[in-house]
Design an enzyme around this catalytic site. Structure first.
Site, short mmCIF file in Angstrom:
data_model
loop_
_atom_site.label_atom_id
_atom_site.label_comp_id
_atom_site.label_asym_id
_atom_site.label_seq_id
_atom_site.Cartn_x
_atom_site.Cartn_y
_atom_site.Cartn_z
N CYS A 116 0.80 -1.23 0.00
CA CYS A 116 0.00 0.00 0.00
C CYS A 116 0.83 1.28 0.00
CB CYS A 116 -0.96 -0.01 1.20
SG CYS A 116 -2.08 -1.42 1.20
N HIS A 256 -3.60 7.01 2.38
CA HIS A 256 -3.93 5.68 1.87
C HIS A 256 -5.29 5.28 2.42
CE1 HIS A 256 -3.95 1.52 0.90
NE2 HIS A 256 -3.77 1.12 2.16
N ASN A 286 -10.05 -0.56 -0.49
CA ASN A 286 -8.59 -0.46 -0.49
C ASN A 286 -8.05 -1.04 -1.79
OD1 ASN A 286 -5.84 -0.63 -0.08
ND2 ASN A 286 -5.97 -1.59 1.93
#
Length: 334
Positions: A116, A256, A286
């Site tokens: 990520c 994020h 996500n």
């Protein structure tokens, strides 16, 4: 000569058409829309459907949109970096596949694997090629087809992840716009808490690893959450201190999109109100390396020349960091 910085001069994004809602997930695993929304902030995520379609399929429309917005052709690109943990193949690099598909005949390319945090790692890496003076147009894409490594019988992970991609073009700037500073970190101790157990050289694919469902994302949620809140907040706070930024100086936090509670904790640590935070987790979930550039894509028209952006991420393995970017153009004029 004035110092060369790497300025973002165009943004692109892409999410697949298929929408996987919380209601649909209720039919797959023991969960509810209320439970997912309360704990993650996610309402839906996008899924790339179709046989043989890999992460490069997400990247191509991003690259072409960036070229169109900037008024260049793929042949003008010097370098393409793709941040991903779901490459089309182990090799060649997905970046190489994308350059071929879009006709970027003059570009070399490579992938960065940092989960990520991948987009931030790639952004900082690409900026160095610009700052050296050797390259003029460097494209950075964060993209993941997370549905390809998600076990849709595991409610701990299948509610979180989606597919998507976003990217930026970096070009030289001598007025101080672009990537000003980065803090990037990693700690391999975290690999036991968030990983994919099989498929690498340490544990190649076998009939047994497939039967044991070891080719999917494994996450120990509570531990990852704790580390994410602490490290993402600290990195964002440190980038503020190092550049003498106050909460008033920051126009946007670009976090994020892993979990709404992690985003809120980071913003609180920085002293930022909700109206200064880019949040689209409710629509995309996500998308791993895709989240931060997808935020830039969604908010581009609201961005103004001179805006101060702090980007922050935390990812598996563990990886984390923060970047300070001074925005280079008025997004509503694109």
């Amino acid at each position: 000569m004035s110092k060369i910085t790497a300025a973002i001069t165009a943004v692109g994004g892409y999410v697949p058409d298929y929408v996987l809602t919380n209601q649909e997930l209720e039919k797959l695993v023991e969960t509810t829309d209320e439970w997912i929304t309360t704990r993650t902030g996610i309402k839906e995520r996008r899924i790339l459907k179709g046989e043989g379609k890999g992460t490069s399929e997400l990247c191509v429309p991003v690259a072409l949109e960036i070229c169109r917005k900037r008024g260049i052709t793929p042949e003008d690109i010097d370098l393409l970096i793709v941040a991903t943990v779901t490459p089309d193949m182990v090799f060649p690099a997905t970046a190489n596949v994308v350059t071929d598909k879009i006709g970027a005949k003059n570009a070399f390319g490579f992938d960065i694997s940092a989960a990520c945090s991948g987009f931030l790692y790639a952004l900082d890496t690409g900026a160095k090629f610009i700052e050296s003076g050797r390259y003029k147009k460097v494209m950075i894409i964060g993209a993941d087809k997370m549905s390809s490594i998600i076990d849709y019988t595991d409610r701990a992970t299948c509610i979180i992840f989606g597919d998507g991609a976003g990217g930026v073009l970096l070009e030289p700037n001598t007025e101080g716009y672009g990537l000003v500073d980065s803090i990037l970190k990693s700690d391999g101790h975290g690999r036991e808490f968030l990983n994919m157990k099989a498929g690498g050289s340490a544990k190649p694919a076998t009939a047994e690893t497939v039967a044991n469902r070891e080719h999917f994302v494994f996450q120990e949620g509570k531990t990852v959450f704790k580390y994410a809140v602490a490290n993402m907040s600290e990195a964002a706070g440190d980038i503020m201190k190092r550049n003498h930024l106050t909460a008033e100086d920051i126009t946007w936090l670009v976090p994020h999109q892993a979990n709404l509670r992690i985003i809120s904790a980071t913003a609180s640590y920085m002293g930022l109100p909700e109206e200064k935070i880019m949040i689209n987790i409710q629509r995309y979930g996500n998308t791993t390396a895709g989240t931060i550039p997808l935020c830039l894509w969604d908010w581009e028209k609201q961005l103004k020349k001179g805006d101060n952006l702090v980007m922050a991420a935390f990812g598996g393995g563990f990886t984390w960091g923060a970047c300070y970017v001074k925005w280079a153009y008025d997004g509503d004029k694109i």
